[in-house]
Scaffold this active site. Structure first.
Site, PDB file in Angstrom:
ATOM      1  N   LYS A   1       0.957  -1.332   0.025  1.00 49.04           N
ATOM      2  CA  LYS A   1      -0.008  -0.070  -0.082  1.00 49.04           C
ATOM      3  C   LYS A   1       0.908   1.129   0.023  1.00 49.04           C
ATOM      4  O   LYS A   1       0.643   2.314  -0.858  1.00 49.04           O
ATOM      5  CB  LYS A   1      -0.881   0.076   1.182  1.00 49.04           C
ATOM      6  CG  LYS A   1      -2.031  -0.927   1.170  1.00 49.04           C
ATOM      7  CD  LYS A   1      -2.838  -0.922   2.557  1.00 49.04           C
ATOM      8  CE  LYS A   1      -4.031  -1.917   2.317  1.00 49.04           C
ATOM      9  NZ  LYS A   1      -4.562  -2.060   3.698  1.00 49.04           N
TER      10      LYS A   1
ATOM     11  N   GLN B   1      -5.490  -1.644   9.726  1.00 49.25           N
ATOM     12  CA  GLN B   1      -5.148  -2.915   8.974  1.00 49.25           C
ATOM     13  C   GLN B   1      -5.845  -3.815   9.863  1.00 49.25           C
ATOM     14  O   GLN B   1      -5.635  -4.047  11.014  1.00 49.25           O
ATOM     15  CB  GLN B   1      -3.822  -3.047   8.915  1.00 49.25           C
ATOM     16  CG  GLN B   1      -3.340  -4.628   8.151  1.00 49.25           C
ATOM     17  CD  GLN B   1      -4.016  -4.352   6.414  1.00 49.25           C
ATOM     18  OE1 GLN B   1      -3.808  -3.678   6.083  1.00 49.25           O
ATOM     19  NE2 GLN B   1      -4.566  -5.661   6.282  1.00 49.25           N
TER      20      GLN B   1
ATOM     21  N   ASP C   1     -11.509   2.960   4.105  1.00 52.12           N
ATOM     22  CA  ASP C   1     -12.052   1.511   3.956  1.00 52.12           C
ATOM     23  C   ASP C   1     -13.575   1.385   3.757  1.00 52.12           C
ATOM     24  O   ASP C   1     -14.020   0.237   3.418  1.00 52.12           O
ATOM     25  CB  ASP C   1     -11.867   0.711   5.396  1.00 52.12           C
ATOM     26  CG  ASP C   1     -10.556  -0.407   4.887  1.00 52.12           C
ATOM     27  OD1 ASP C   1     -10.226  -0.719   4.021  1.00 52.12           O
ATOM     28  OD2 ASP C   1     -10.254  -0.939   5.946  1.00 52.12           O
TER      29      ASP C   1
END
Lengths: 294, 294
Positions: free
Chosen positions: A54, A98, A121
């Site tokens: 990422k 995460q 997200d």
């Protein structure tokens, strides 16, 4: 007959390039670069690889990338404090915590603590609600990737019968909302559904997101259907090693489907590319810029 | 064959009595009564009748009922100020801003301003998101009423094929989420759907919420299906007067369906009863009481 493969790597590379060009336009307009901060708790090797990728792709797209690594023993209160600091930091457009988080942390409480405007997200209830209500929202990355793949493959979604197999918060439910917003007739099936083969047989579009290796068989599909396989399952091979398979039995499905995503190399590569797009979208919303204008 | 009618008036009366008993238990536990405040802007006659009925039924259930009437010329800022006062008032458990609002007011901004914990209409994006994610939420009243009617009629929802016709934020989308949470296989159809008759023919449960008079025909239905008609449409009669009809052609549907709600007298009476239940639920959540424990 053999289906056309949808090459997720190529589509994702194209999307990253498109985001990079739009980031340049954003920078020209605002004098600043969108910024993504990823928070990693603990040292799960798979998560570390993913977070590293990422970071690389975020910087390649011309955006600011930060990583905050916290020990496995981090408490709920400590993680909440980190999230609140990031919420208050004007340079941070996107916050990604995460998953999975260690057991001592209440994942839902952490998600709810993220500023919805920075929730790249798309998991905050406000974003889920805005998506469900058809309002501008930050949408979870994998469902967004599915929709982009359908679009790039030239699949007509409006009026199509779309079957979503699986009803997870991460994929099934949001992709159903996106398909509905795109005017598909949407059916959501799951472990309690009867006669999945018959449901598949009526579907012009099948999104398989159920996490069961090779469950969807080619014989079930309507000839010419578009098949998006979100599953990533590791199964043993005869030689004792393992291989990745999707939720769709590829070898039989490729004979019946019109277009199909392979596993790996289908939906998987789209996820980070969509995260970059979401970060840019969040930055635009925060600065009052229409993302489509870039 | 003739379907069994689901009598919404009787079910609603039973629900109101049940809520009243639980309100007594709530009062015994907390020393206070749940309170609902309805805000009415302008003087639409239908809204005034509806607000008056809400007040009567709220008090009959043993709850506090307040009404705030504002002039048709109320500005956005004035209405927002009222909402914020109610948000801050500890005695107010439920806030209902009666729709429709005059044109000068941004309805979505008003809904978003209501404290989600007091949003007894279930329209705030946070509640829509929590519902979509399967978390405890305040759920819009009409969809809740549909689910209660199915339950009282003894319809097995788990594993059933449920068809929702219409995708409004008020009914179609939330009822689809509720059916999914109850383990139905859920299809959402709408104006862009192809071959609605065929979709109906496969459905064990049909929820018609599309606003088109008598659109769903009995010949379309699967024999024995459960039919919940949310539509309330006023159509002309031959004598120049009008009558109320649903979205389902009742005379033909009653021949094929297993159970069916009439219009009027089906879903309609459930709405206020569910509003009372939501007000009690909101009061429980605010006081940290499990609503199911009452």
């Amino acid at each position: 007959m053999s289906a056309t493969l949808i090459d997720g790597k190529t589509v994702a590379a194209g999307l990253r390039a498109e985001v990079a060009a739009r980031v340049t336009a954003f920078h020209a307009k605002t004098g600043r670069r969108p910024g993504l901060t990823v928070v990693l708790v603990g040292s799960d090797p798979a998560s570390e690889v993913y977070v590293r990728n990422k970071g690389i792709q975020t910087r390649e797209a011309g955006m600011r990338s930060d990583e905050i690594k916290l020990p496995e023993t981090t408490t709920q209160a400590e993680l909440l404090a980190v999230v609140q600091t990031l919420n208050a930091d004007a340079a941070v457009d996107g916050i990604l915590v995460q998953m999975p988080l260690p057991g001592q942390i209440d994942t839902q409480a952490i998600i709810a603590a993220i500023d919805p405007a920075k929730d790249v997200d798309g998991l905050h209830p406000v974003n889920a609600g805005r998506l469900a209500q058809g309002i501008d929202a930050l949408v979870p990355c994998t469902p967004l990737g599915c929709m982009i793949l359908l679009d790039k493959a030239g699949v007509a979604v409006a009026g199509a019968n779309a079957l979503v197999i699986g009803r997870s918060i991460l994929v099934g439910r949001p992709v159903a909302s996106l398909l509905l917003a795109a005017n598909a007739t949407v059916t959501v099936a799951h472990s309690k559904s009867r006669d999945l083969p018959a449901l598949c047989g009526q579907a012009d579009i099948v999104i398989a997101a159920v996490g069961r290796p090779e469950m969807v068989r080619g014989e079930w599909l309507k000839p010419g259907a578009a098949v998006i396989d979100v599953g990533i399952n590791r199964v043993p091979k005869e030689d004792g090693k393992t291989r990745l398979v999707g939720d769709v039995h590829f070898a039989s499905a490729v004979e019946t489907a019109g277009v199909i995503t392979p596993v790996p190399g289908g939906v998987g590569p789209m996820t980070i590319a969509c995260l970059l797009q979401n970060t840019l979208t969040a930055a635009c919303f925060r600065d009052g810029i229409d993302p489509k204008s870039l």
